[in-house]
Design a protein around this motif. Sequence first.
Motif, short mmCIF file in Angstrom:
data_model
loop_
_atom_site.label_atom_id
_atom_site.label_comp_id
_atom_site.label_asym_id
_atom_site.label_seq_id
_atom_site.Cartn_x
_atom_site.Cartn_y
_atom_site.Cartn_z
N TYR A 158 0.80 -1.17 -0.03
CA TYR A 158 0.00 0.00 0.13
C TYR A 158 0.75 1.39 -0.04
N ALA A 159 1.97 1.34 0.69
CA ALA A 159 2.94 2.45 0.88
C ALA A 159 3.44 2.85 -0.25
N VAL A 160 3.71 1.83 -1.24
CA VAL A 160 4.46 2.10 -2.46
C VAL A 160 3.45 2.93 -3.34
N HIS A 161 2.12 2.71 -3.45
CA HIS A 161 1.08 3.18 -4.04
C HIS A 161 0.66 4.33 -3.51
N LEU A 162 0.52 4.51 -2.05
CA LEU A 162 0.26 5.88 -1.54
C LEU A 162 1.37 6.88 -1.91
N GLU A 163 2.55 6.62 -1.86
CA GLU A 163 3.70 7.43 -2.12
C GLU A 163 3.45 7.95 -3.59
N SER A 164 3.41 7.02 -4.42
CA SER A 164 3.23 7.30 -6.10
C SER A 164 2.29 8.05 -6.30
N SER A 165 1.06 8.07 -5.71
CA SER A 165 -0.25 8.54 -5.97
C SER A 165 -0.26 10.15 -5.35
N THR A 166 0.60 10.31 -4.23
CA THR A 166 0.64 11.74 -3.85
C THR A 166 1.79 12.38 -4.24
N ASN A 167 2.69 11.52 -4.81
CA ASN A 167 4.17 12.26 -4.89
C ASN A 167 4.67 12.85 -3.72
N ARG A 168 4.51 12.12 -2.58
CA ARG A 168 5.07 12.64 -1.26
C ARG A 168 5.77 11.55 -0.66
N LYS A 169 6.94 11.92 0.28
CA LYS A 169 7.38 10.96 1.05
C LYS A 169 6.80 10.95 2.12
N ILE A 170 6.02 9.85 2.79
CA ILE A 170 4.95 9.79 3.72
C ILE A 170 5.25 8.58 4.75
N VAL A 171 5.88 7.50 4.18
CA VAL A 171 6.19 6.47 5.05
C VAL A 171 6.98 6.74 6.28
N ASP A 172 7.87 7.35 6.20
CA ASP A 172 8.84 7.58 7.28
C ASP A 172 8.60 8.82 8.21
N LEU A 173 7.41 9.53 7.90
CA LEU A 173 7.11 10.57 8.49
C LEU A 173 6.86 10.38 10.13
N PRO A 174 7.19 11.15 11.29
CA PRO A 174 6.60 10.74 12.56
C PRO A 174 5.45 10.73 12.55
N GLY A 175 4.69 9.76 13.05
CA GLY A 175 3.34 9.73 13.33
C GLY A 175 2.42 9.04 12.07
N ALA A 176 3.05 8.90 11.10
CA ALA A 176 2.70 8.10 9.92
C ALA A 176 1.96 6.68 10.37
N GLY A 177 2.71 6.26 11.32
CA GLY A 177 2.02 4.75 11.70
C GLY A 177 0.91 4.81 12.93
N ALA A 178 0.60 6.04 13.28
CA ALA A 178 -0.48 6.17 14.31
C ALA A 178 -1.69 5.59 13.83
N ALA A 179 -2.41 5.18 14.67
CA ALA A 179 -3.73 4.76 14.59
C ALA A 179 -4.04 3.74 13.30
N GLY A 180 -3.07 2.48 13.24
CA GLY A 180 -2.90 1.79 12.43
C GLY A 180 -2.55 2.35 10.94
#
Length: 382
Positions: free
Chosen positions: A233-255
Amino acid sequence: MKNNPNVLIAPDSFKESMTANEVSESVAKGILKVYPLANIRKIPLADGGEGTIDALISGLHGEWIKTTAHDPRMKQISSTYGWIEDRKTAIIEMAKISGIELLSQDEKDPRITTTYGTGELILHALNRGCRNFIIGIGGSATNDGGAGMLQALGARLLDESGQPLKKGGLALSQLQVLDLSGLDERLNDCQISVACDVTNPLLGEGGATYTFGPQKGGSPQILDELEAALQHYAVHLESSTNRKIVDLPGAGAAGGLGSGLMALPNTVLQSGFDIIQEFLDLKSHIQWADIIFTGEGKIDHQTQYGKVPAGLARLAKPYNKPVIGLAGSVGSQTALLHDIGLTAIFSILPSPMSLEEAIKNGSQYIEQTSEQIMRIYNSKNS
């Protein structure tokens, strides 16, 4: 003797015992026994989790909005969120519709639970004309990376057959298309502040799945499957948004809801306390006060990490205001809290007792402790 000191009362809740409002009332009673003419401002606080809506509604004279939405197992239930009319602001606690406390032990299953209902609350607020969101994320029953929330707001998540993806974290392994073009256009005109009190990234040993998945019903095998699905999912999410999201502090909050929310326009992840203190203009109240009371159920070394007493103390320190921390339990290693601005920390308990007794008489103990503290304050200022 100053007959009318300015006293700011700004505690968090005492978990499973008293709301922040109830704590504030008890502190005020104790103060008034010593200073009947004291000027008191009660500003209940929270750190983005439980009590966030209460704190902001109380401080900004908002209201509760009732609606229906789908719970983590896609059962339609009643839910609520906060509304501040003059700011067109909605305060949503995802736990109220996608939370683990909504499920019995047998119903917990992070493979199929979804954040769809959280998206429905956002949509309901948009229909009221909302242009500012505060979304508290914590206490979730989910591990879907916010995919369900995105689906509720118009995103298309499709499998290899071009069919809408099923709900839940495990279905993310079948994701082939993540199309955000259908997201509700009104989101482009909104500001979204995500109140997050953890810094976990989306993936890895310290990420959403392995850190929080076990308490949501995930066995070791299930967690491995969910982690693989989130990676996909993370691969698609970053590709669709063109943003680096996976390693952001808090990205893993609430599942992983933190990561999904970052796919929405104009979204920022912040500490819950920072969001609340800005909305309530807490600095101005600190400047007004002669003495400040705060507190939470337990004050210990973890309090420094985004909790209300520490946040308030840091704000007050430049103004040299005495900040008193009240707690049911005071842990070790509190010297750091004094360094950041907590003047003194008091346990409210008058003697050793059971948890049940402490909870039953908590308001009385807070009142008694506050009275004694103000007697000390009186002796120093008379």
